[in-house]
Scaffold this motif. Structure first.
Motif: not given
Length: 650
Positions: A428-429, A447-449, A583-585, A598-601
């Motif tokens: 997610y970005v 998007a984003g979660r 989950l988010g950022q 950021a992109t998180v894998r």
């Protein structure tokens, strides 16, 4: 296990039990006191209103501290306003002290009605905020209201949770026990011969934080503290696991409460800004001075904690980690946990709170054997207006359950069941979503979660304690903020962000004068029927995944195991509801993250939710996430919720 180690552990356990048993009783009175008749304010095992509040002695003194925080070559002096029973003084009856040390008495006000100190024409204290003096002075207590160093009528400079602030309140405890000097306004020395030396500190928010700090010094004479919605680590208040909550926060707080000319404390303000390490977010020596938990082994006082489970200002880990440290050291303690936000129990469960506080102070300050320490340790509000008691907290029998994350249908993942195989990934970005947006419509692709849902619960699930999320991640930036939320999806009547409504009616708690009445507007919890609620939140600056003392920038070609701790909570999720992990950022409503986009894998098979579960009930096995529908928040409701969150925030 070797027998010698077993014996050693058993001996240590017995020693701890002995210490706890001895600490659970008030200090013995002078043997000669046993043959004296009880003072008029004591009937049986309780204090009663025997003295006139209207004719109470009201006076001010300035206690000298050990610090010269403004660098003027003279030790700081803190202003102390005292209300104490005149009849007791005339009869030579010494009284214990209830003390609140605050930076807010003249700048910002105290309590739900924002009361301030007020003085008569000659400068004598005429009115003190809150009900403590009205209620307890007639019952044979003195009430002492302390202006912390650098605030109101005190000299020195406020250092926001640091040694100057804590030391200024400790100096008053020392003076009440004959170990410090004090002076009248015209410079005459004055002692506290009227005091028994037994002191109980109380206060909400910053005031309660001071009580925690003073207790952590181990000062003799401090018999008990009652920290309400209080801080135990200022780092955790201003940084959420390395993530900045607000810019220039120590400096801003200093400026809000300081009563000194700007030039007098310019050096202190510069140190607050330079030493707090805002550029890195690291835990350093500055924050170590403002972290009271490592000094829990020095605490001599009993501790009565009160906190709201929906407090968005002083988050619940502040009480939970402090409570754990105290428990490990056998400190006598009691706790009230409500569904409130940043509220005083006086505005949540008023009559029961006053009665319990009365018995607590009678036991620890008047040394009356009223049995309060033999009662269940914890009062817990399980739903709006529904209270229960339990032996301890977290709930006895709580265990950490490791809950795997599953792929689900490719849009919404699962909680529980077999989980994903190692190597099954989702990414997610960062989109900087609001809380309403990040938890709504969990089955939709947003998007984003990332969202993970349990199956509908077969039976009620009790969560008690601090959950965490262990993630195996790869990030394409040196750092990013990681956020996690635990969500109860299901319709129920819930506390509305822990807020209370002020009513038109009043109730009175103690005696009044024309200048200081004991009557306060009644309040009630605001509730709403909603189809979901966030139970717990957690944040982490990913570059602090190894330590909060330093950063470890992430490499885009590497996988890292990180843990996002969630704030402590206690809840019963009803049968039929669905538990969600979201989950988010970056999180614009709660934190200030500069590293975005950021992109998180996430390797789902190597990630999990660790859930503190009381009882045998767990999450049902699930292969595909159930369908959950959430109603969109009405604009007015969403805006009101945002305002309430901001009101509770720093």
């Amino acid at each position: 296990m070797p027998t010698s180690r077993t014996r050693a552990r058993s001996a240590a356990a017995m020693a701890g039990l002995l210490v706890a048993t001895l600490a659970a009783a008030p200090a013995s009175a002078d043997p000669s006191d046993r043959h004296r008749p009880a003072p008029p304010h004591v009937v049986g095992t309780a204090t009663v209103p025997a003295y006139s509040y209207a004719s109470a002695i009201r006076e001010s003194v300035w206690v000298e501290t050990r610090a010269d925080s403004d660098g003027d070559g003279v030790r700081d002096r803190v202003a102390v306003d005292i209300v104490r029973p005149r009849e007791a003084a005339a009869a030579g009856v010494r009284v214990p002290v209830i003390m609140e040390a605050s930076p807010y008495y003249l700048c910002c006000g105290r309590g739900n009605e924002g009361e301030f100190k007020a003085y008569d024409a000659s400068g004598v204290i005429a009115s003190v905020p809150l009900f403590y003096d009205n209620y307890f002075v007639p019952r044979g207590y003195a009430f002492v209201a302390v202006d912390l160093a650098g605030t109101a009528r005190s000299t020195g400079c406020e250092d926001v949770g640091g040694p100057v602030e804590v030391g200024s309140a400790r100096a008053v405890v020392d003076w009440l026990n004959g170990r410090a000097r004090a002076y009248t306004a015209d410079g005459r020395p004055v002692d506290a011969g009227w005091s028994t030396g037994r002191v109980g500190m109380i206060g909400k928010s910053w005031d309660g934080s001071v009580a925690n700090g003073v207790a952590a010094t181990g000062v003799p004479g401090l018999a008990t503290i009652v920290p309400i919605s209080a801080i135990s680590s200022w780092y955790d208040y201003v940084r959420y696991q390395g993530t900045l909550v607000s810019t220039d926060y120590p400096g801003w707080l200093h400026s809000v409460v300081s009563s000194r000319p700007e030039a007098a404390c310019a050096a202190m303000l510069a140190r607050l800004r330079a030493d707090s390490g805002e550029q890195t977010g690291d835990y350093n020596g500055f924050w170590g001075q403002r972290d009271y938990r490592p000094s829990a082994d020095r605490v001599r006082a009993s501790v009565f904690v009160a906190h709201g489970l929906n407090d968005l200002n002083v988050t619940t880990n502040q009480f939970a980690r402090w409570w754990q440290e105290l428990a490990e050291r056998g400190v006598p303690r009691k706790m009230w946990l409500s569904q409130a936000g940043h509220q005083d129990p006086f505005d949540v469960r008023r009559a029961e709170w006053v009665a319990t506080l009365h018995r607590w102070f009678d036991y620890w300050l008047q040394e009356l054997p009223n049995g309060v320490m033999g009662e269940p340790r914890v009062d817990l509000e399980t739903a709006p207006g529904r209270w229960t008691t339990q032996r301890d907290w977290p709930a006895p029998g709580t265990r950490n359950v490791r809950v795997p994350l599953g792929v689900g249908d490719g849009v919404t993942g699962t909680l529980g069941g077999r989980g994903a195989r190692p190597g099954q990934e989702r990414e997610y970005v960062d989109e900087a979503l609001t809380e309403d947006a990040v938890v709504a419509e969990p089955n939709s692709a947003t998007a984003g979660r990332l969202v993970f849902l349990s199956g509908p619960l077969d039976s009620a699930l009790r969560i008690s304690g601090s959950a965490s999320v262990r993630l195996r991640v790869r990030v394409d930036r040196p750092t990013t903020q990681l956020t996690a939320r635990l969500v109860d999806y299901g319709t129920a009547e819930r506390s509305w962000f822990g807020a209370v409504r002020t009513l038109d009616t009043e109730s009175c708690w103690g005696a009044s004068t024309q200048a200081d009445d004991a009557c306060y507007h009644d309040t009630e919890e605001i509730t709403e029927v909603s189809d979901h609620a966030v139970l717990a939140r957690g944040w982490l600056d990913a570059a602090h995944h190894r330590s909060l003392r330093f950063t470890t920038p992430l490499r885009a070609d590497r996988w890292y195991t990180v843990t996002v701790p969630l704030n402590a909570y206690d809840a019963v999720v009803p049968a039929g509801h669905v538990l969600g992990l979201v989950l988010g950022q970056s999180d614009p409503e709660f934190t200030m993250a500069e590293d975005r986009d950021a992109t998180v894998r996430v390797d789902l098979g190597r990630s999990e939710l660790v859930l503190p579960v009381a009882g045998r009930t767990g999450l049902p096995a699930v292969d595909v996430a159930p369908t959950v529908v959430t109603a969109p928040a009405a604009p007015s409701t969403a805006e009101s919720a945002r305002v309430e969150r901001e009101r509770q925030r720093p």
